[in-house]
Every structure is written in C-alpha cells, then in structure tokens.
Design an enzyme around this catalytic site. Structure first.
Site, PDB file in Angstrom:
ATOM      1  N   HIS A   1      -9.490  -2.910  40.610  1.00 50.83           N
ATOM      2  CA  HIS A   1     -10.467  -2.578  41.904  1.00 50.83           C
ATOM      3  C   HIS A   1     -10.256  -1.434  42.470  1.00 50.83           C
ATOM      4  O   HIS A   1     -10.888  -0.843  43.311  1.00 50.83           O
ATOM      5  CB  HIS A   1     -10.438  -3.813  42.860  1.00 50.83           C
ATOM      6  CG  HIS A   1     -11.100  -5.032  42.317  1.00 50.83           C
ATOM      7  ND1 HIS A   1     -12.173  -5.132  41.764  1.00 50.83           N
ATOM      8  CD2 HIS A   1     -10.435  -6.342  42.373  1.00 50.83           C
ATOM      9  CE1 HIS A   1     -12.463  -6.607  41.831  1.00 50.83           C
ATOM     10  NE2 HIS A   1     -11.131  -7.235  41.961  1.00 50.83           N
TER      11      HIS A   1
ATOM     12  N   ASP B   1     -11.605 -10.037  33.396  1.00 50.34           N
ATOM     13  CA  ASP B   1     -11.494 -10.655  34.698  1.00 50.34           C
ATOM     14  C   ASP B   1     -12.719 -11.071  35.116  1.00 50.34           C
ATOM     15  O   ASP B   1     -13.882 -10.628  34.931  1.00 50.34           O
ATOM     16  CB  ASP B   1     -10.706  -9.590  35.643  1.00 50.34           C
ATOM     17  CG  ASP B   1     -10.312 -10.013  36.820  1.00 50.34           C
ATOM     18  OD1 ASP B   1      -9.320 -10.275  37.115  1.00 50.34           O
ATOM     19  OD2 ASP B   1     -11.053 -10.496  37.638  1.00 50.34           O
TER      20      ASP B   1
ATOM     21  N   HIS C   1     -13.710 -10.971  37.884  1.00 50.51           N
ATOM     22  CA  HIS C   1     -14.314  -9.897  38.983  1.00 50.51           C
ATOM     23  C   HIS C   1     -14.687  -8.592  38.384  1.00 50.51           C
ATOM     24  O   HIS C   1     -13.699  -8.195  37.792  1.00 50.51           O
ATOM     25  CB  HIS C   1     -13.529  -9.805  40.351  1.00 50.51           C
ATOM     26  CG  HIS C   1     -13.085 -11.043  41.075  1.00 50.51           C
ATOM     27  ND1 HIS C   1     -12.130 -11.977  40.499  1.00 50.51           N
ATOM     28  CD2 HIS C   1     -13.982 -11.678  42.049  1.00 50.51           C
ATOM     29  CE1 HIS C   1     -12.065 -12.914  41.577  1.00 50.51           C
ATOM     30  NE2 HIS C   1     -13.298 -12.926  42.271  1.00 50.51           N
TER      31      HIS C   1
ATOM     32  N   ASP D   1      -8.804 -15.078  35.526  1.00 46.82           N
ATOM     33  CA  ASP D   1      -9.319 -16.214  36.628  1.00 46.82           C
ATOM     34  C   ASP D   1     -10.836 -16.444  36.185  1.00 46.82           C
ATOM     35  O   ASP D   1     -11.496 -17.240  36.835  1.00 46.82           O
ATOM     36  CB  ASP D   1      -9.516 -15.366  38.070  1.00 46.82           C
ATOM     37  CG  ASP D   1      -9.948 -13.794  37.715  1.00 46.82           C
ATOM     38  OD1 ASP D   1     -10.104 -13.283  36.601  1.00 46.82           O
ATOM     39  OD2 ASP D   1     -10.243 -13.102  38.841  1.00 46.82           O
TER      40      ASP D   1
END
Length: 358
Positions: free
Chosen positions: A175, A211, A213, A300
């Site tokens: 991120h 991931d 996200h 995740d």
C-alpha cells in the site's frame, strides 16, 4: 528456498488502530511473523538467512527523499509535539486532516519547523495506521529483507534455472506509494525488489499481487513505466480497502499503458473464481516476457481472515503456489497481509511448498 528473516520487525509494536469508529489493537502485529516462522521451521523449510543493510540510497530508487526523511523523524517529531505536562506521550501518531478535495495548497515539506500534523496528513493515505516508536527501523529492516532476497535470487539466476527466495517482511509494503504510507505499509518492499532486478539488468519484471487488498502503492509507483508489469487480484474497490484504486479499467498511462492489470473479484470469491483470475494473471506475465517475478504474498484471501471477504482454503494456497511456480521465473516472494494469525503460518508455508514443488 532461502528465507530472509529479521527480529527487527518487533521494533514496530503499535498499540492503536482506528477500526469501525473504535480504537483497537492493530490486526497487523508482531505475532504474525512469529507464527509464520514457527510453521516454516516445523516443516523444515529454509535455510533462514540474515539480511544485509542497504540504506537510504536503495530506498530512494523508489521513494521520495522528503518522504523518507519524514518517516525517519516522524515519531520523534510527534513525541516532541505531543508530550504532556506529566512527561507522557499522549497516543501514537495518527493523522486527523488531509489535503482533500478543494484543499490544494502544497506545504513546504522541507521546512524543519513544519507541524507534524501537516506532514502526517500529507503523507498518510488512511487513518488506520499509526506511526509508533520503532516504525522507521522496522520498515527499513523489512525493506532490507526484500532487497536481500532479490539479490540472492539474481545471483543464483546467473548460474541458470529459476531460483526463488522468500522475504518474511513486516511491516508489509504494497500500500506504500512513493510518498504515502497506510494500510500498515511504509516502504514498498515489492517495488524495491522489482527495481533491484531492473537495476541489475533485467529488461522486464512482473509484480504479481495476490493479497486480498489491492496493491495501490505498487500500481502507482510503476503506472507510467513499461519495464514493470503490475498485476493484482483483489477485492473489488467498491467494497474493499483501499477503495479508490484497483478497477479493471486502470491499465497504465503514458509509457506504461497496458502494463497494469487489475483483476477485482466480488465478495465471497472462492477458488473457482480466484483461480480463473490467477490464470489470467499468469498468461499476462508470460506474454509480457518478464525476466523475473516479484510476488506480493498476502494470504488474507483465506476464508477465516477477519478483515477480508474471500473464501480460499488452506489447500488452495498450495495450488496458488504451484501455479505461480509453473511460470518458472526467478522469483522473490515478499510477505504482505494475512490476519487470521492462527492460520497464517500454514497458509504461507503451503504457498511456498506449492511453488517449490512446481
């Protein structure tokens, strides 16, 4: 497969996360790495390697120098500004204002006397990630793990074959943009590893982010570049953090047009849908002709993850690793998310064994 690990991740042990209007203990905690390492050791994976120290010049290949200076001094600046009359520092560093729409003045970020609140708001992409004592040191150690794994893979690739190494990074990185932190990320470990391959002569490199996200930071770093393909399989940004990036129509810009592939999936996606996206991702990597591969290995997407909404099982991570290993590229895997702490070690080990077996 060499595994790079450092105990310096423990230097970051933040106590504060803003979640659904409450302050809670962060989901991103030191126990994540401890559980992964314990499972890898239990299975006899390794060897475990100590990272080298790369320093500011290496980080500046990806990150803005003023941003790095901010990260290095942020906790000290916060402590100096927020220490109460009792001598205690009242809370961890969390931004409370941003230069959002119709607030477009750019401050002079080089000013040493600029208020820490201004810098936090400028450099943060979200309010859930606090800066605490030890954050800078842990972020540097995490970046050094990724750079060490990349150097080891590049060295081994000279001898032929398709070597792989795993960097057990914490804090995670995908991120983090060139000059923004958030989503638990401060330095973009995957981007640093990809740049390492480029600097050492790889004509083209691919970054595959699995991931849950979206890897918004990685996308933004390489969005206008033709030498790094970025591919991300993630929750649709209409319902999943970081919300404002990650749509399928974001394909790159300028020289990078066509070098970004987003594969957003609906809530509840299980292996059938997820593996179809992985097949698309691998086909694009092969067509791109990447000389090396960096994998942002978040686990995740697991069905039991507390802050994600996919439905992969532990066994699915074996299949994921095998499909990625089938690309037969020199590969660096860097640890990203995964917050079902009791299962995180099994899921990471499954992915690594699946890749090694391919």
């Amino acid at each position: 497969m060499k595994i790079f690990h450092s105990d310096r991740h423990r230097l970051r042990d933040a106590q504060t996360e803003l979640d659904a209007g409450r302050f809670v203990r962060p989901y991103e905690s030191p126990s994540r790495v401890e559980m992964v390492r314990a499972e890898l050791e239990r299975r006899g994976l390794g060897p475990f390697e100590t990272p080298g120290a790369f320093g500011r010049a290496a980080y500046e290949r990806i990150h803005d120098p003023l941003y790095l200076a901010f990260l290095e001094s942020a906790w000290a600046d916060w402590a100096a500004a927020k220490r109460g009359a009792d001598g205690a520092i009242h809370g961890e560093a969390i931004p409370n204002i941003w230069p959002s729409r119709r607030m477009g003045r750019r401050p002079d970020l080089s000013r040493p006397d600029l208020d820490i609140e201004v810098k936090l708001g400028w450099y943060a992409l979200a309010a859930e990630t606090a800066i605490s004592n030890g954050t800078w040191e842990a972020a540097c150690a995490s970046a050094d793990l990724a750079l060490s794994a990349q150097a080891a893979v590049a060295e081994a690739a000279v001898a032929g074959g398709a070597p792989a190494a795993f960097a057990l990074c914490r804090p995670p990185g995908h991120h983090a943009a060139a000059d923004m932190f958030g989503g638990y990320c401060f330095l973009n470990n995957a981007a640093l590893a990809a740049q390492g391959f480029i600097d050492q002569g790889a004509g083209r490199v691919a970054v595959l982010d699995v991931d849950f996200h979206h890897g918004n930071g990685t996308q933004s770093i390489f969005y206008e570049r033709a030498d790094v393909l970025t591919v991300s399989i993630h929750g649709d940004p209409d319902f999943a953090f970081p919300y404002y990036l990650g749509a399928a129509d974001e394909t790159g810009a300028g020289a990078g047009e066509g070098a970004n592939l987003n594969l957003p999936l609906a809530k509840g996606a299980a292996w059938d849908a997820w593996s179809g996206a992985l097949d698309q991702a691998c086909a694009r990597i092969e067509a791109f002709g990447a000389a090396a591969l960096v994998v942002s290995l978040g686990v995740d997407a697991y069905e039991g993850d507390p802050i994600s909404q996919f439905r992969l099982t532990g066994e699915d991570f074996i299949r994921m690793g095998a499909r990625i290993g089938g690309l037969r590229r020199p590969t660096v895997l860097v640890m990203e998310g995964g917050y079902a702490v009791e299962a995180i070690g099994v899921n990471v080990a499954n992915a690594l064994e699946g890749l090694a077996g391919a």
